[in-house]
Scaffold this active site. Structure first.
Site, PDB file in Angstrom:
ATOM      1  CG  HIS A  33      -1.851   1.165   1.212  1.00  0.00           C
ATOM      2  ND1 HIS A  33      -3.293   0.961   1.088  1.00  0.00           N
ATOM      3  CD2 HIS A  33      -1.726   2.374   1.562  1.00  0.00           C
ATOM      4  CE1 HIS A  33      -3.818   2.110   1.219  1.00  0.00           C
ATOM      5  NE2 HIS A  33      -2.803   3.083   1.440  1.00  0.00           N
ATOM      6  CD  GLU A  34       1.485   3.305   3.628  1.00  0.00           C
ATOM      7  OE1 GLU A  34       1.439   4.498   2.993  1.00  0.00           O
ATOM      8  OE2 GLU A  34       0.059   3.055   4.216  1.00  0.00           O
ATOM      9  CG  HIS A  58       0.543   5.983  -0.842  1.00  0.00           C
ATOM     10  ND1 HIS A  58      -0.594   6.314  -1.386  1.00  0.00           N
ATOM     11  CD2 HIS A  58      -0.123   5.837   0.588  1.00  0.00           C
ATOM     12  CE1 HIS A  58      -1.779   6.127  -0.645  1.00  0.00           C
ATOM     13  NE2 HIS A  58      -1.466   5.423   0.328  1.00  0.00           N
TER      14      HIS A  58
END
Length: 246
Positions: free
Chosen positions: A125-126, A129
């Site tokens: 997920h990160e 980003h």
């Protein structure tokens, strides 16, 4: 050093720095208090920190989602260094992790990540980003639509909305369930780091949803499970070979 940081544009202005510190202080209190994030891969030998470090290593070495994202970051000129770009720390509330754009560092919440599968999802997920931060001039702190777009992409591509995860949440059986899950997870992620109403967060997600949901880079497809992710990684590795033969 080339690729040592994710930033590719100008540095933050003074006002943006204050906003960054305010957000970091809300979720990662030690980041601002210390002045510098925890660095050094073996800087702490507390049990929770050791477990976090070992889980991170296993994720980086074995998870197909993460291996693709690391390759994509390097291909985009933003190579990831484990010592520099990851930090295991204690976090407030139920937050599992975050991307600290002010330091170009992924925070892993060692007090809230309790198994390897969870670590895999958080790192994936990160890293999405971080990939968005690398390839575009994302205004994380003043443009809610930019944040919403990256949260939609992260929820869509990280496995957050896999059937198994949704069954554990007792969410299943809805029409267009994956899209509904992505909307909900993106909204919750925004609310975790911004002091805004749920209505404002949902509006931002709705405004960017169609274009950002259909942006599958660097996977090229929605990787619904590890098999899809492995296929996507193989395709990504073969991209340059394909284009060089045209």
């Amino acid at each position: 050093m080339a690729g040592a940081q994710y930033e590719r544009g100008r540095g933050p202005a003074a006002g943006e720095q204050l906003q960054q510190q305010h957000v970091s202080c809300q979720v990662f209190p030690e980041r601002v208090a210390q002045g510098n994030p925890q660095q050094g891969f073996f800087s702490s030998f507390f049990t929770s920190n050791q477990k976090c470090q070992l889980r991170l290593l296993k994720t980086l070495e074995t998870n197909p989602y993460v291996k693709l994202l690391l390759d994509a970051m390097k291909h985009s000129g933003c190579a990831v260094n484990t010592d520099r770009h990851f930090s295991c720390e204690d976090c407030n509330g139920n937050v599992s992790g975050g991307f600290d754009a002010s330091t170009s560092q992924i925070v892993l919440c060692q007090n809230n990540i309790h198994n390897q599968a969870h670590m895999n999802r958080v790192v994936t997920h990160e890293l999405i980003h971080a990939f968005d931060h690398c390839r575009a001039h994302v205004d994380w702190f003043t443009n809610i639509r930019h944040l919403a777009c990256s949260e939609v992409r992260a929820a869509n591509l990280s496995g957050d909305c896999s059937l198994v995860n949704e069954i554990f949440r007792l969410h299943f059986g809805l029409k267009q369930h994956h899209q509904t899950c992505v909307r909900d997870r993106a909204t919750l992620s925004i609310l975790a780091v911004r002091n805004i109403s749920k209505e404002v967060a949902k509006k931002a997600v709705d405004e960017v949803f169609e274009s950002c949901f259909n942006d599958h880079e660097p996977f090229g497809r929605i990787p619904h499970n590890k098999t899809y992710a492995r296929y996507a990684h193989r395709d990504f590795q073969n991209r340059d070979r394909y284009y060089s033969n045209i």
